[in-house]
Design an enzyme around this catalytic site. Structure first.
Site, PDB file in Angstrom:
ATOM      1  N   ASP A  82      -7.300  -0.284  -3.146  1.00  0.00           N
ATOM      2  CA  ASP A  82      -8.759   0.548  -3.284  1.00  0.00           C
ATOM      3  C   ASP A  82      -9.127   0.457  -4.616  1.00  0.00           C
ATOM      4  O   ASP A  82      -9.811   1.384  -5.125  1.00  0.00           O
ATOM      5  CB  ASP A  82      -7.914   2.021  -3.116  1.00  0.00           C
TER       6      ASP A  82
ATOM      7  N   GLU B  79       0.695  -1.302   0.014  1.00  0.00           N
ATOM      8  CA  GLU B  79       0.174  -0.148  -0.024  1.00  0.00           C
ATOM      9  C   GLU B  79       0.857   1.144   0.044  1.00  0.00           C
ATOM     10  O   GLU B  79       1.799   1.242   0.785  1.00  0.00           O
ATOM     11  CB  GLU B  79      -0.952  -0.089   1.271  1.00  0.00           C
TER      12      GLU B  79
END
Length: 507
Positions: free
Chosen positions: A306, A228
């Site tokens: 996401d 991430e």
């Protein structure tokens, strides 16, 4: 989603010639999840549309959804064996299908469904079920071809690492179908489809994205860890000395992470050889928040955490483990992958237009009878090909006949050495491109054979541009109309240039 575990009927009638004749598949004695389980790091996710990842597994691998909404679970030819692709072909005949769900073979039942909207992308669509035919152990099976806007996910899992717990994972993917978009991942992600911060993902990546600079300019794609807000090839982000696996059709990409202070990346050719460790060391140091990790435990395939879904990729199998596997277990799994026998698309040598046949297409114009259609840099051209040509040139000039993607009574031409890529026309010129599942590409990649315009051999008319035929002109390949407005529509030699000999394959 409730898993439908059905008993599959034997499908006796399939498209003539579609499959290579092989002996019945035999059950495996030990598969990747058996190996990891014996080493004390059991699988908590085991996903494949190709084969069983446990020797005793005899359930469905994935589910296809037909255009009319009908569903079918695709199982195995035998316990521990290869997918029953014939069932899919029969069910999807004269229609279109997508991969609707990929079942988890582990006892955790962490099944992957089509991903919903996220912080960086709208809701995804399913991969076309017939886009990526490959062979494994001599049998045809279908991989998952991801184009932009496609992805799969499970946000409510069982047993997957969270909050700094150790884990390992691998996927078998392809280095021939990659881009620099974010992010072709398989692994641990957020449970809300949002970017919730550094260290909230732990997924293995394969692609051309180089976020920290310094990557080997002659290399790529690369295996990286998507943790991430960073694709890490090392604790500093980059791994400048690693050229990547090369442009090969099948890559094993591995990531192990103890969740606290260490992660490691490994890669290999999934068809031969052993693993190469490209990094083994501390968690990222160029940003904070990764030591310890903060995994949330969702499983994602084909996108970022996401739902960043600008990527492309090809997925064949992957597993996630509880705990970090030993090097010995990883090495044994790589040996198992090699032994599985991944290969390019099945093609029956014979030079016919029967689906499944591998062919080459020879020009018949008097000037050019040693020239064949081949791809180069993604474009379709004609080149002189002979027995002394390089392996690359002969592979580039070999195509697999598939039932037409838009009409099964016509044909589509799949690249022999770029599984899932097809000849299609765009602005009249022919290119080699991955099938993206769109109706437009399906039509652009469908050609209807007829007696050659010279009265012999074969001509191929565009399915969606009637009257336009595949033609070579100044060594470039187009669809052309006799006497049309484009230079390649000239009436001079039109019949000759649009007539092809379907010949035995060069590869």
């Amino acid at each position: 989603m409730t898993r439908l575990r059905t008993i599959f009927l034997s499908i006796a009638a399939v498209l003539a010639g579609l499959f290579v004749a092989v002996t019945p598949a035999q059950a495996a004695t030990s598969q990747p999840c058996d190996i990891y389980g014996s080493a004390g790091t059991p699988c908590v996710g085991a996903h494949s549309t190709i084969r069983a990842l446990y020797a005793a597994y005899n359930g469905p691998l994935y589910q296809v959804k037909r255009a009319d909404g009908a569903l079918l679970n695709i199982g195995l030819l035998s316990p521990g064996g290869i997918a029953n692709a014939a069932a899919q072909d029969s069910f999807c005949l004269n229609s279109t299908c997508i991969i609707n769900e990929i079942f988890d073979q582990s006892p955790r039942h962490n099944d992957l469904t089509i991903e919903g909207a996220g912080g960086a992308g709208n809701a995804d669509v399913g991969s076309p079920a017939n886009a990526l035919p490959v062979s494994v152990g001599g049998h045809t099976a279908y991989g998952v071809e991801i184009s932009s806007g496609m992805g799969y996910r499970d946000n409510s899992t069982s047993g997957v690492a969270v909050n700094g717990q150790p884990e390992g994972m691998y996927m078998v993917a392809s280095a021939t179908h990659v881009n620099g978009g974010c992010c072709f991942d398989y692994g641990n992600a957020e449970t809300n489809n949002q970017d919730t911060g550094n260290g909230h993902m732990d997924a293995v990546y394969l692609g051309l994205r180089c976020e920290f600079g310094g990557c080997n300019s002659s290399g790529g794609p690369w295996v990286a860890a998507d943790l991430e807000n960073g694709l890490y090839q090392s604790n500093t982000g980059t791994q400048a000395s690693d050229p990547g696996p090369g442009i090969i059709p099948f890559v094993t990409a591995m990531l192990n992470n103890n969740g606290q202070n260490h992660f490691a990346l490994k890669r290999a050719n999934a068809q031969t050889g052993g693993l190469t460790t490209t990094y083994s060391g501390s968690e990222p140091t160029v940003k904070t928040g990764y030591s310890p990790m903060h995994q949330e435990g969702a499983i994602v395939l084909g996108t970022g955490g996401d739902n960043s879904n600008a990527d492309v990729g090809s997925f064949f199998e992957g597993v996630m483990t509880a705990g970090v596997p030993t090097d010995a277990a990883d090495n044994a799994v790589q040996a198992n992958i090699v032994a599985a026998g991944y290969g390019g698309s099945n093609g029956v040598p014979g030079g016919t237009l029967t689906p499944g046949s591998s062919i080459s297409l020879r020009a018949t114009t008097a000037c050019c009878t040693t020239r064949y259609i081949r791809h180069s840099g993604g474009d379709a051209i004609t080149s002189v090909i002979s027995s002394s040509s390089s392996d690359l040139d002969r592979n580039d000039a070999t195509w697999i006949i598939r039932p037409g993607l838009a009409n099964s009574s016509c044909v589509s031409f799949e690249s022999k050495n770029y599984p899932g890529d097809y000849l299609r026309h765009s602005n009249y010129q022919l290119h080699r491109q991955p099938f993206d599942g769109s109706s437009l590409m399906a039509q652009d990649a469908t050609f209807c054979p007829a007696t050659g315009n010279t009265g012999q051999y074969t001509s191929f008319q565009s399915y969606n541009y009637p009257g336009y035929y595949i033609r070579h002109y100044n060594a470039t390949v187009y669809i052309a109309h006799n006497g049309g407005s484009n230079p390649w529509d000239t009436t001079s030699l039109w019949a000759d240039d649009t007539t092809w000999q379907v010949s035995s394959p060069w590869a």
